[in-house]
Enzyme design. Structure first.
Site, short mmCIF file in Angstrom:
data_model
loop_
_atom_site.label_atom_id
_atom_site.label_comp_id
_atom_site.label_asym_id
_atom_site.label_seq_id
_atom_site.Cartn_x
_atom_site.Cartn_y
_atom_site.Cartn_z
N CYS A 129 -1.33 16.74 -1.31
CA CYS A 129 -0.73 18.00 -1.71
C CYS A 129 0.08 18.54 -0.54
CB CYS A 129 -1.86 18.97 -2.08
SG CYS A 129 -1.34 20.57 -2.65
N GLY A 179 0.79 -1.22 0.00
CA GLY A 179 0.00 0.00 0.00
C GLY A 179 0.82 1.27 0.00
#
EC number: 4.2.1.49
Length: 556
Positions: free
Chosen positions: A410, A176
């Protein structure tokens, strides 16, 4: 009966604007919990495993059902308390309090060993929450891809004049977290050879677009790297194999990658690392019948793996630990110089942490990708001069496939996070997006983790192991009005080696949400600036001064 296994269930988060809870503040954790177990998101959803070895979203399926039922009935002035993946209480609080409080895997320090955790886990008293698995804010491999990209870009800047074209990275692990590496590499302009022992993980990264292709053999993989070095066309290649065998073989052959790292799940030597020479079937069988033998064999294999990384480091090749604690595992087995190559945070990321910059993320509860694209545009509008960030957002839109609910990662810091949160809230209020936006972050952030072998390795003042900071971060986020707050132990580097906190807040378009967003998204990154300023980092002290932080111990 295995209470943690249900092969019949397929969990996906609801989409759209209709809700089954009493408000968006409780619908949001419900959807994000379910999103963590979406088969397009989770590693082993039938076992409630999201990522990172055995990082779970809930302790067992009965607990999952009880959490869902509790969230659906929760009132606007109530708080659900979750202990290691099990709902244990609902209490009257107030509308600005967190709707959910989560504690995962926390053990009194003297007993905080893998053996003791495993005993509690077998007794059904605890689960491993990793970082964002048990705190319900995992967004698939995208969650780490920008941090990995930023790291590779910085390695290129420092060692290769800012240009990774024609360079290639050797790594292992496509789970993951590690699954983000191939895409991060090619985004940064480099090729990558990624070794992975489980075919299903290679297949998932190919399917989701994080990996370009698979090689049938080591020779083919090396030929592809050589070709990419000549053409300077970045390509990512997965190779089925065991890193404990492949890395030493590359050293023996005299192969020289341009960068070396690793993201196997070495933090969990029983469930996360395949011993050298073992088959997957043998590993799975012995994990149940003789876990101590598996642990011993895995850690012995890690010695050879780390020794190969040390050999690459000695050749002058930039070599970095990417936070899976593999150096510690090898050192425990007698490899005295395992820490001769650095971790990625002190080597490349800490200057960002000093300014409160870290992995800010958000998800569209509507399930509509257009909502994310609209928020991407809003980020560009509010941060017009950050061309590096604009470039990242453009690449992310072009190359990152959403997993589960559409989301975006972000890296932004103090002074920008609260502005973005308020802008997203206004977009919800004006109907520019189809449903509220949920905003969170990784626990890997500037002020929310104590991890001496990763985020707080080699702190300037020697405070690597001081874990007051994540506790204070969690307390402050509760006081500030985060929608859910979590406090975990052992994420990233394994039981006994870290403590860390998470927060998530919902932008539902209301004035109350705006007030909470302004507090939380200022205070949360400010704790990171505070923590690093307190440790004596001049960049953090300067950031605190510029932003007017009131830090009494640093008053001049």
């Amino acid at each position: 009966m295995n209470r943690r296994l249900d092969n019949e269930r397929v969990i996906r988060a609801p989409h759209g604007s209709d809700i089954s809870a009493k408000s968006w503040l409780t619908e949001a954790p419900l959807r994000m919990l379910m999103n963590n177990l979406d088969p397009d998101v989770a590693e082993k959803p039938s076992e409630l495993i999201v990522y990172g070895g055995i990082g779970r979203a809930a302790r067992d399926w009965d607990s999952f059902d009880r959490i869902v039922a509790s969230l659906r009935k929760l009132e606007a002035d109530q708080t659900l308390v979750v202990q290691s993946g099990k709902p244990v209480g609902i209490f009257r609080t107030h509308p600005d309090a967190p709707r959910v409080l989560i504690a995962n895997s926390n053990i009194v320090p003297h007993w905080a060993t893998l053996d003791h955790f495993n005993a509690l886990d077998r007794m059904g008293l605890m689960m491993y929450g990793q970082m964002t698995a048990g705190s319900w804010i995992y967004i698939g491999s995208q969650g780490i891809v920008q941090g990995t990209y930023e790291t590779f870009v910085e390695v290129g800047r420092r060692h290769y004049h800012g240009d990774l074209a024609g360079k290639w990275i050797l790594t292992a692990g496509l789970g993951g977290m590690g699954g983000a590496q191939p895409l991060a590499a090619t985004m940064a302009g480099a090729s990558m050879l990624a070794v992975e022992c489980q075919p299903s993980r290679i297949e998932m990264r190919l399917r989701t677009g994080y990996l370009d292709r698979q090689a049938a053999s080591l020779d083919e993989a090396l030929a592809l790297m050589a070709e990419a070095a000549v053409t300077k066309q970045a390509v990512s290649v997965g190779l089925l194999g065991n890193a404990a065998e492949i890395f030493p073989e590359l050293v023996r052959r005299g192969v020289r990658p341009d960068i070396v790292t690793d993201q196997t799940s070495a933090h969990d030597p029983i469930n996360g690392y395949l011993p050298k020479g073992w088959t997957l079937a043998e590993w799975e069988m012995k994990r149940a019948s003789d876990p101590k033998a598996v642990e011993q064999a895995s850690k012995t294999s890690m010695v050879g793996h780390v020794q190969a990384m040390l050999d690459f480091h000695a050749m002058g090749i930039p070599t970095l630990d990417y936070g899976n604690n593999i150096r510690q595992m090898a050192k425990d087995m007698g490899l005295a110089n395992a820490f001769d190559f650095p971790g990625f945070v002190p080597a490349y990321i800490r200057p960002l942490f000093c300014r409160g910059i870290g992995p800010f993320r958000w998800a569209a509860l509507s399930g509509d990708p257009e909502d994310i694209y609209k928020t991407d545009a809003k980020v560009k509008e509010l941060l017009p001069d950050n061309k590096h960030l604009h470039n990242w957002l453009d690449m992310a839109r072009q190359r990152i496939k959403f997993q589960g609910l559409p989301a975006r990662i972000c890296w932004v810091g103090l002074g920008d996070r609260h502005r973005l949160g308020l802008a997203f809230n206004e977009m919800v209020a004006r109907g520019e997006v189809k449903a509220p936006i949920v905003i969170g972050r990784d626990h890997l952030d500037s002020g929310s983790v104590a991890s001496p072998n990763r985020e707080t390795e080699a702190m300037k003042d020697g405070s690597d192991a001081v874990s007051d900071w994540p506790l204070l971060n969690a307390l402050l986020n509760c006081a500030s009005g985060a929608t859910w707050v979590s406090l975990h132990h052992g994420g990233g580097v394994g039981i006994g080696y870290s403590q860390h906190a998470g927060m998530v807040i919902v932008a539902d378009g209301t004035p109350d949400a705006a007030r909470r967003l302004e507090r939380v998204l200022w205070n949360d990154p400010a704790t990171g600036v505070m923590r690093h300023a307190d440790a004596g980092y001049e960049d953090a002290i300067a950031c605190a001064d510029v932003n007017g932080l009131d830090l009494p111990s640093l008053a001049r």
